[in-house]
Design an enzyme around this catalytic site. Sequence first.
Site, mmCIF file in Angstrom:
data_model
loop_
_atom_site.group_PDB
_atom_site.id
_atom_site.type_symbol
_atom_site.label_atom_id
_atom_site.label_comp_id
_atom_site.label_asym_id
_atom_site.label_seq_id
_atom_site.Cartn_x
_atom_site.Cartn_y
_atom_site.Cartn_z
ATOM 1 N N GLN A 16 0.781 -1.250 0.000
ATOM 2 C CA GLN A 16 0.000 0.000 0.000
ATOM 3 C C GLN A 16 0.810 1.295 0.000
ATOM 4 O O GLN A 16 0.470 2.249 -0.709
ATOM 5 C CB GLN A 16 -0.939 0.020 1.225
ATOM 6 C CG GLN A 16 -1.856 1.227 1.234
ATOM 7 C CD GLN A 16 -2.753 1.360 2.443
ATOM 8 O OE1 GLN A 16 -3.332 2.404 2.656
ATOM 9 N NE2 GLN A 16 -2.903 0.317 3.241
ATOM 10 N N GLU A 138 1.391 -1.276 8.218
ATOM 11 C CA GLU A 138 0.613 -0.125 8.709
ATOM 12 C C GLU A 138 0.554 0.014 10.237
ATOM 13 O O GLU A 138 0.951 1.023 10.804
ATOM 14 C CB GLU A 138 -0.819 -0.249 8.146
ATOM 15 C CG GLU A 138 -1.837 0.699 8.729
ATOM 16 C CD GLU A 138 -1.597 2.151 8.308
ATOM 17 O OE1 GLU A 138 -1.394 2.399 7.121
ATOM 18 O OE2 GLU A 138 -1.644 3.036 9.195
ATOM 19 N N ASP A 167 0.704 3.744 6.001
ATOM 20 C CA ASP A 167 0.945 3.386 4.601
ATOM 21 C C ASP A 167 0.645 4.544 3.656
ATOM 22 O O ASP A 167 1.540 5.103 3.028
ATOM 23 C CB ASP A 167 0.067 2.193 4.213
ATOM 24 C CG ASP A 167 0.645 0.876 4.688
ATOM 25 O OD1 ASP A 167 1.849 0.824 4.967
ATOM 26 O OD2 ASP A 167 -0.106 -0.109 4.782
ATOM 27 N N GLY A 245 -7.327 20.452 19.108
ATOM 28 C CA GLY A 245 -6.961 21.863 19.072
ATOM 29 C C GLY A 245 -7.435 22.605 20.310
ATOM 30 O O GLY A 245 -7.755 21.995 21.326
ATOM 31 N N GLY A 246 -7.505 23.918 20.210
ATOM 32 C CA GLY A 246 -7.843 24.741 21.363
ATOM 33 C C GLY A 246 -9.340 24.872 21.624
ATOM 34 O O GLY A 246 -9.739 25.473 22.612
HETATM 35 N N1 COA Z 1 11.707 -10.186 -9.333
HETATM 36 C C1 COA Z 1 12.402 -10.966 -8.451
HETATM 37 N N2 COA Z 1 12.337 -10.820 -7.113
HETATM 38 C C2 COA Z 1 11.516 -9.856 -6.652
HETATM 39 C C3 COA Z 1 10.789 -9.009 -7.508
HETATM 40 C C4 COA Z 1 10.923 -9.205 -8.907
HETATM 41 N N3 COA Z 1 10.265 -8.462 -9.797
HETATM 42 N N4 COA Z 1 10.083 -8.153 -6.743
HETATM 43 C C5 COA Z 1 10.355 -8.443 -5.468
HETATM 44 N N5 COA Z 1 11.233 -9.469 -5.392
HETATM 45 C C6 COA Z 1 11.812 -10.079 -4.202
HETATM 46 C C7 COA Z 1 12.654 -9.127 -3.393
HETATM 47 O O1 COA Z 1 13.896 -8.930 -4.010
HETATM 48 C C8 COA Z 1 12.751 -9.857 -2.059
HETATM 49 O O2 COA Z 1 13.721 -10.862 -2.153
HETATM 50 P P1 COA Z 1 14.921 -11.083 -1.070
HETATM 51 O O3 COA Z 1 14.286 -11.038 0.286
HETATM 52 O O4 COA Z 1 15.447 -12.424 -1.434
HETATM 53 O O5 COA Z 1 15.916 -10.009 -1.239
HETATM 54 C C9 COA Z 1 11.403 -10.565 -1.999
HETATM 55 O O6 COA Z 1 10.793 -10.427 -3.289
HETATM 56 C C10 COA Z 1 10.431 -10.073 -0.965
HETATM 57 O O7 COA Z 1 10.458 -8.665 -0.846
HETATM 58 P P2 COA Z 1 10.044 -8.013 0.549
HETATM 59 O O8 COA Z 1 10.002 -6.537 0.384
HETATM 60 O O9 COA Z 1 10.919 -8.553 1.638
HETATM 61 O O10 COA Z 1 8.541 -8.543 0.736
HETATM 62 P P3 COA Z 1 7.812 -9.172 2.011
HETATM 63 O O11 COA Z 1 6.472 -9.573 1.503
HETATM 64 O O12 COA Z 1 8.595 -10.202 2.709
HETATM 65 O O13 COA Z 1 7.678 -7.917 3.013
HETATM 66 C C11 COA Z 1 6.959 -5.695 3.632
HETATM 67 C C12 COA Z 1 6.662 -6.954 2.799
HETATM 68 C C13 COA Z 1 5.919 -4.665 3.270
HETATM 69 C C14 COA Z 1 6.844 -6.035 5.124
HETATM 70 C C15 COA Z 1 8.379 -5.171 3.302
HETATM 71 O O14 COA Z 1 8.489 -5.000 1.915
HETATM 72 C C16 COA Z 1 8.721 -3.858 3.999
HETATM 73 O O15 COA Z 1 9.002 -3.815 5.202
HETATM 74 N N6 COA Z 1 8.720 -2.774 3.222
HETATM 75 C C17 COA Z 1 9.101 -1.445 3.721
HETATM 76 C C18 COA Z 1 8.021 -0.834 4.558
HETATM 77 C C19 COA Z 1 6.711 -0.748 3.854
HETATM 78 O O16 COA Z 1 6.562 -0.154 2.819
HETATM 79 N N7 COA Z 1 5.686 -1.298 4.508
HETATM 80 C C20 COA Z 1 4.310 -1.042 4.152
HETATM 81 C C21 COA Z 1 3.763 -1.950 3.200
HETATM 82 S S1 COA Z 1 2.149 -1.404 2.840
#
Ligand code: COA
Length: 423
Positions: A16, A138, A167, A245-246
């Site tokens: 998001q 979030e 988010d 607020g106030g």
């Molecule tokens: N091709 C190949 N690999 C891909 C890819 C693509 N097109 N797109 C994503 N990936 C891979 C990433 O490289 C990562 O691999 P790695 O861990 O081996 O390096 C993997 O997909 C997973 O990515 P990740 O971001 O760790 O996803 P997740 O589902 O485990 O975590 C979140 C999700 C949101 C918790 C995390 O991305 C995060 O903390 N983001 C920052 C904060 C944020 O924006 N949070 C709010 C989300 S609404």
Amino acid sequence: MKALDGVRILDFTHVQSGPTCTQLLAWFGADVIKVERPGVGDITRGQLQDIPKVDSLYFTMLNHNKRSITVDSKHPKGKEVIEALIQTCDVLVENFAPGALDRMGFTWERVHALNPRMIMASIKGFGPGPYEDCKVYENVAQCAGGSASTTGFDDGPPLVTGAQIGDSGTGLHLALGIVCALFQRNATGLGQKVSVAMQDGVLNLCRVKLRDQQRLAHGPLTEYPQYPHGTFGDAVPRAGNASGGGQPGWILKCKDWETDPNAYIYFICQAPVWEPICDVIGKPEWKTDPGYAKPAARLPKLKEIFDTIEHWTMTKDKFEAMDILNKYDIPCGPILSMKEIAEEQSLRDTGTVVEVDHPTRGKYLSVGNPIKMSASVSEVKRSPLLGEHTGEILRDVLRFDPARIAEIEASGAIGAPTRAAAE
Ligand code: COA
């Protein structure tokens, strides 16, 4: 013409926070190319699905006006495509977990070497510090940014809010950073890194609570419901529905509150309209009574005052109360349900609530661009199907010749050939 015509965004966002940012940029005219993993795509395509095998509302409502290309960014041929996109785009936006982009090989140094004009914009849960490596969603941000500890009633646990301040709020902050970096690039010719931590974004929205934390050192917070009978500790307490607020405010019951969970109105006792308030609620004597006439005298009696006002609001439905109070400029607001908002014609008329048609889902409602510009009008176009634009981006944006495209296709780096949507 749109404000961001000519700006091309390499959109590595998912879920998001990041998609909120790139959707806003797309509404202002940027060409947003969303990179997704072949066969899988943004995980939200399949989350909270209301119709089997159809992109979820979660996805469609956050990815309007974008194009989708599927590329395996860990595959050598996929990396070639990403590198070419970096050289062609103005901004790279990502919200992967900490370190994920580096592990793909796209560090800031590498991106900057490939395209010195590129702006690289990131959202992470936390900035540098003890939690910088954590994955964050979030509600984690709401808790760590000071929102949860200050939301709810004093005798209950901390609460998260339905507004997605962690988010969508952070995505909004990032969009501003990107636009500022584009503006600065006009002068310097160079890109830069733009980062927003979700904790920081939430804290920025909770600024008034850090204000109150410091006021607390100088005595009780007199507009809080804990005053004068409750106790204050050493941290800002939860203030229930008190106004931030106030001007004191509270949520009051309206007619039919027993059966309608949203039969309530927010009522603000703004000082300049105290006299009309007294007349409307049938307490004209409060206008001159020294115990009620001045704001300072009212502060210790706010509960009694709001209870009295509520006796009046309970005789009216929230819209009747609104009509009467507005005649006297008394600030108030009906508690609107999502059903009422979805049906509100004026929000449709301004494009804040829009009906969108989607080739596999059919018609659905979405929130349009809340930022209205007179010379850059946003039109909301449906979200892309997974990989819908892979071919056209390789051909028309990257200008790869047919032999090169065939080679990339054969490598498996962009997944199975995709078909254009039947519209
Ligand atoms: N091709 C190949 N690999 C891909 C890819 C693509 N097109 N797109 C994503 N990936 C891979 C990433 O490289 C990562 O691999 P790695 O861990 O081996 O390096 C993997 O997909 C997973 O990515 P990740 O971001 O760790 O996803 P997740 O589902 O485990 O975590 C979140 C999700 C949101 C918790 C995390 O991305 C995060 O903390 N983001 C920052 C904060 C944020 O924006 N949070 C709010 C989300 S609404």
